[in-house]
Write a protein that holds these residues in place. Structure first.
Motif, mmCIF file in Angstrom:
data_model
loop_
_atom_site.group_PDB
_atom_site.id
_atom_site.type_symbol
_atom_site.label_atom_id
_atom_site.label_comp_id
_atom_site.label_asym_id
_atom_site.label_seq_id
_atom_site.Cartn_x
_atom_site.Cartn_y
_atom_site.Cartn_z
ATOM 1 N N ALA A 184 0.734 -22.457 0.895
ATOM 2 C CA ALA A 184 0.184 -21.486 1.820
ATOM 3 C C ALA A 184 1.342 -20.432 2.317
ATOM 4 O O ALA A 184 0.687 -19.610 2.917
ATOM 5 N N ALA A 187 1.280 -16.111 0.068
ATOM 6 C CA ALA A 187 0.817 -14.996 0.586
ATOM 7 C C ALA A 187 1.621 -14.212 1.581
ATOM 8 O O ALA A 187 1.692 -13.094 1.543
ATOM 9 N N LEU A 188 2.063 -15.132 2.497
ATOM 10 C CA LEU A 188 2.826 -14.710 3.737
ATOM 11 C C LEU A 188 4.221 -14.126 3.328
ATOM 12 O O LEU A 188 4.763 -13.232 3.711
ATOM 13 N N ARG A 190 4.969 -12.976 0.370
ATOM 14 C CA ARG A 190 5.209 -11.817 -0.460
ATOM 15 C C ARG A 190 5.114 -10.405 0.599
ATOM 16 O O ARG A 190 5.064 -9.252 -0.125
ATOM 17 N N THR A 191 4.707 -10.607 1.765
ATOM 18 C CA THR A 191 4.387 -9.525 2.615
ATOM 19 C C THR A 191 5.685 -8.666 2.813
ATOM 20 O O THR A 191 5.509 -7.490 2.715
ATOM 21 N N LEU A 194 5.797 -6.516 -0.458
ATOM 22 C CA LEU A 194 4.635 -5.665 -0.629
ATOM 23 C C LEU A 194 4.420 -4.477 0.168
ATOM 24 O O LEU A 194 4.080 -3.526 0.105
ATOM 25 N N LEU A 195 4.690 -4.874 1.403
ATOM 26 C CA LEU A 195 4.567 -3.954 2.554
ATOM 27 C C LEU A 195 5.829 -3.071 3.133
ATOM 28 O O LEU A 195 5.710 -1.852 3.186
ATOM 29 N N PHE A 196 6.990 -3.742 2.928
ATOM 30 C CA PHE A 196 8.085 -2.956 3.319
ATOM 31 C C PHE A 196 9.074 -2.933 2.281
ATOM 32 O O PHE A 196 10.359 -2.442 2.466
#
Lengths: 711, 210
Positions: A184, A187-188, A190-191, A194-196
């Motif tokens: 689980a 996804a967290l 990867r943030t 992917l965002l920063f």
């Protein structure tokens, strides 16, 4: 009071408590149900690694359940304000904790032994007859069941000792622990990048997760277990398991012991933590089957494609020198440590270019007599500038690759991979194909190799006791649950997706190649397997690369699986093709050539019109040129209407891609009246160095056919 | 309602955990979309189901903890009026959580459309998970097991087998059609049954407490 007596009382307390007894009985029933389900799955699919994976998947839930049992059992002492009373007896609290831990171990052992017994039963059930696999299963039972459950028990007891009745904190910590032991997190985590664009953030989060990972094959893991490697059980995982047993124990002791010893326990506890973090940071090469940016699955793709480390387009690279001889000394411990002494055939050059995968960190380059040699490293490329007339260079380096691992549990270092310095600058990863590139030397080098490892290493060269010698254009090293299965055939004995390779398959492959070449009126000699050794590599190799089905080197072949002779022949043939840019088209070509087409495929059965096919191909090639002319950077600068237009073209291109390839191949090589000529034309094209687009030739052949029909 | 607000305030730092996860869910969905060129809505749907539905039980379980584990738990039952039944609190907490989820889905609607089907499926899943936690907590007189069970259920069924098993309440696929609500009616009915069963146990517990 005697410890045994307290142990009996604690067991009674456990049994009388409905909150503990009923869930525990339910847990045992669930464990039995899981074992029955696994046995059913084994009977259905007959694939022991998948069965074992199913058995291991929910283990973390059992571990969390043991946290619950141990916490609820221990916290009773605090709920009833017992500690002060117990402390009045000689080591009363200590003995009580000892009895609780003993009681928990008893409870833990029942499901742990059940799972372990099933794992061992499976070995005999499948008639494995391969003792290293049995040893692997015993280790699996110890690490994944006995130790993991015991860790759950120790963590729950330690939380009760430290946090007492603060349930909110206990619940939160347990949830964090459960969360970190599942997918689980994927996804967290990867943030950050992917965002920063923060790859460091992702790495830090995964490091924390790895430190808390008790069951290495996590809940939610979808990747298959490689039979060569088995379940991840690298030394650092054992170290972590021991740490997670001892660290809670020190916390419990801190609570039990009074006076000056408390400080000593605190010091031991801190020392343990430091030691564990230190050893953890030295874990080296590990098999990471997840979606992090340094994993087996996407590590190299991310490095070369997304993270912008892709090499600039290599200029024409005329071969200025070759390597005559390698003397290699490898030590495989936590990762690969290498001393490579190489001799070049041309000692009069000012500069020598080499390729060495960027994951290997160079400590030094020196001459044979130990004088340091200046060098410049840029990603995978090394430029060495030795003094004139230096023909021997000694490279000292260590490191790892996410895919081609080398550690105490397994080694997969194929000869086509630059894990040792190779002459010239060669592309390792193709961003066009999203696959590895194999640029093998045209001449053989002499190798003298010695490997220090706890594993028996299999190599394409002759030798024994991990020392090998011989000539080749690539050095392949494989170890783990791996063995010689027949003369010149090496494979994983416990691989159940493919039959164990045998000599009959190889003869059949050679016969198929000869037959195909006869059809093409070409000599089969360069394509025959002959007396080459064959090494089966893990099937997982194809997860991130379409070019590793078979790789042919001068004295051996690596393949990700031999399913039958004809298929293997097709893979060998494809390995000889230079134009591997589009596997769909060349696979269709080979299916037609080897007469292994699925005749029931509607596309194969439908009679195609060459005029409309030519039109379709023209449209496709036009769309391809339009789509490829716009780079992502250019796309960002385009005005909105042009972006919309581009998106439409791209969508149409994607829609047409597969059908156009299939239809063109099926027509040219199966339905066309000139199919034999077409097969020959493409065979010459695929085996040449031509840089022409493979579909341009199809267009040319179709146009000729149309013109011929018009006449 | 006033009592409920006081009980929520009593959670102190732990009150904010669902806020943190909802904010994280927002970031994760944005990152998932960015990583797939705003195409992979199916992945977003699974992220939302793990983070949003999974944490719906946080407040209910932590409120129930006071009634089942605190030293003065009997007193809480003694002073209870009929309108204060725990089931009402569970439903109020679901409403409160759903309000927060509405805000989050307003934000999601700026990222992809339509969100309404996924929103309905999500809040029904939240209701079911709260009902299940309420039922298990009263059945076992314990809040640790419902918490473990909830997250084991969410992590296992949302990642390992997803909606392939009939016991899964989660949906798979692109959330742009009403088809994802296929199982929602059954999940809603199951939630109702669990609340009813839990209520029967609560009434017995209430009587025994006095």
């Amino acid at each position: 009071m005697e410890l045994i007596k307290i142990y009996e009382y604690i067991l009674r307390v456990f049994w009388r408590s409905k909150n503990l007894r009923i869930p525990y009985i339910i847990l045992l029933l669930l464990a039995i149900a899981l074992v029955i389900l696994c046995f059913y799955i084994q009977l259905q699919y007959n694939y022991s690694f998948d069965t074992l994976r199913l058995l291991v998947w929910p283990i973390i839930i059992f571990v969390v359940f043991f946290i619950y049992i141990s916490y609820e059992l221990t916290v009773k002492i605090y709920d009833h304000n017992m500690p002060e009373y117990l402390k009045t007896y000689g080591q009363g609290l200590c003995k009580t904790y000892g009895a609780i831990i003993l009681c928990l171990l008893t409870l833990i052992m029942i499901p742990a032994l059940l799972f372990s017994a099933f794992a061992v039963f499976l070995y005999f059930f499948i008639h494995a007859q391969y003792p290293p696999f049995l040893l692997h299963l015993l280790k699996l039972s110890l690490l994944y069941f006995v130790l993991a459950f015991s860790i759950g028990g120790m963590l729950g007891t330690a939380m009760a000792a430290i946090l007492k009745s603060r349930r909110l904190a206990v619940y939160s910590l347990t949830l964090i622990f459960l969360f970190l032991n599942t997918r689980a997190t994927e996804a967290l985590f990867r943030t950050p990048y992917l965002l920063f664009n923060s790859y460091g953030g992702e790495k830090l989060l995964y490091n924390i997760k790895d430190f808390f990972t008790i069951v290495p094959l996590e809940l939610g893991s979808t990747f298959e277990v490689a039979p060569l490697y088995g379940f991840p059980m690298e030394p650092y995982r054992w170290m972590l398991a021991v740490f997670w047993l001892l660290f809670p124990l020190t916390l419990i002791l801190y609570e039990c012991i009074a006076g000056k010893k408390k400080k000593m326990i605190l010091a031991v506890s801190s020392l343990l933590l430091l030691l564990a973090v230190g050893l953890f940071s030295l874990r080296g090469s590990t098999l990471l089957m997840d979606m992090r940016t340094t994993s087996f699955v996407i590590g190299d793709n991310m490095y070369y494609t997304e993270m912008g480390h892709g090499p600039a387009v290599l200029a024409e690279n005329p071969k200025k020198f070759a390597i005559k001889k390698y003397i290699m000394d490898f030590t495989v411990s936590n990762e690969l440590h290498a001393v490579v002494d190489l001799t070049v055939d041309n000692p009069n050059l000012e500069k020598y270019d080499f390729t060495l995968y960027h994951g290997y960190k160079l400590k030094s380059i020196s001459t044979a007599d130990g004088k340091p040699v200046p060098f410049v490293r840029e990603e995978d490329y090394l430029t060495v500038s030795p003094a004139p007339d230096t023909d021997r260079l000694v490279f000292r380096y260590y490191g790892k690759s996410p895919k081609y691992y080398a550690n105490c549990q397994g080694i997969t270092l194929p000869g086509y991979f630059a894990y040792y310095p190779k002459a010239g600058k060669h592309e390792i990863w193709s961003q066009v194909n999203n696959s590895y590139v194999f640029d093998l030397p045209s001449t053989d080098s002499e190798y003298i190799v010695s490997i220090h490892s706890n594993l028996k290493v299999f190599c394409n060269l002759e030798g024994n006791n991990n020392s090998f010698q011989g000539k080749s254009n690539g050095l392949t090293l494989l170890a783990g649950m791996y063995s010689q299965v027949a003369d010149k055939l090496y494979a994983e004995p416990i691989r159940e997706d493919a039959p164990v390779p045998n000599a009959a398959m190889i003869r059949k492959a050679d016969a198929s190649i000869t037959e195909a070449c006869k059809r093409l009126q070409r000599s089969p000699e360069p394509f025959l397997i002959g007396d080459r050794k064959i090494f089966q590599v893990p099937r997982t190799f194809h997860l991130n690369s379409q070019t590793e089905s078979a790789v042919v080197m001068s004295d051996h072949i690596t393949t990700d699986g031999i399913y039958d002779g004809k298929n293997f022949a097709m893979e060998i043939m494809q390995a000889h093709f230079n134009q591997q840019r589009e596997p769909v088209f060349s696979s269709c070509y080979l299916s037609c050539l080897f007469d292994s087409l699925n005749k029931n495929d509607p596309l194969v059965k439908t009679r195609m019109n060459h005029v409309s096919l030519l039109k379709e191909l023209d449209e496709f090639l036009y769309l391809e040129s339009q789509v490829n002319s716009i780079t992502p950077e250019k796309l960002r600068t385009l005005p909105e209407p042009e972006i919309v237009e581009y998106s439409k073209r791209k969508q149409r291109y994607d829609e047409m891609f597969l059908t156009t390839h299939l239809k063109t191949a099926y027509y040219l090589f199966y339905q066309s009246p000139c199919k034999e000529d077409n097969l020959r034309a493409y065979f010459d094209f695929f085996t040449s160095d031509s840089k022409e687009h493979y579909l341009d030739l199809a267009e040319k052949l179709l146009r000729e056919e149309v013109e011929h029909a018009d006449r | 309602m006033n009592n409920l607000i006081l009980e929520l305030k009593n959670l102190r730092f732990y009150l904010f955990i669902p806020y943190i996860t909802l904010v994280l869910a927002g970031f994760v969905v944005l990152a998932t979309l960015k990583g797939s060129d705003f195409k992979d809505l199916a992945a977003c749907a699974s992220v939302i189901q793990i983070f949003v539905s999974g944490f719906a039980v946080w407040w209910p379980i932590f409120i129930l903890k006071e009634y089942l584990h605190s030293p003065g738990k009997e007193l809480l039952f003694v002073y209870k009026a009929r309108k204060d039944i725990l089931m009402n609190k569970m439903l109020l907490l679901w409403g409160l959580y759903a309000l927060h989820v509405v805000v989050l889905f307003f934000y999601f609607s700026t990222l992809f459309k339509p969100v309404i089907y996924l929103f309905i499926a999500t809040i029904i899943q939240c209701l079911f998970l709260i009902a299940l936690a309420y039922f298990l907590a009263l059945l076992l007189q314990n809040t640790f097991i419902p918490l473990i069970f909830n997250f084991a259920y969410v992590f296992t069924l949302s990642m390992v087998v997803f909606s392939d098993l009939p016991i899964s309440i989660f949906t798979r696929g692109v959330p742009d059609n009403p088809g994802i609500l296929n199982t929602s009616v059954i999940v809603l009915i199951l939630a109702g049954i669990l609340f009813w069963a839990g209520y029967q146990m609560e009434m017995r517990l209430y009587k025994n407490s006095i």
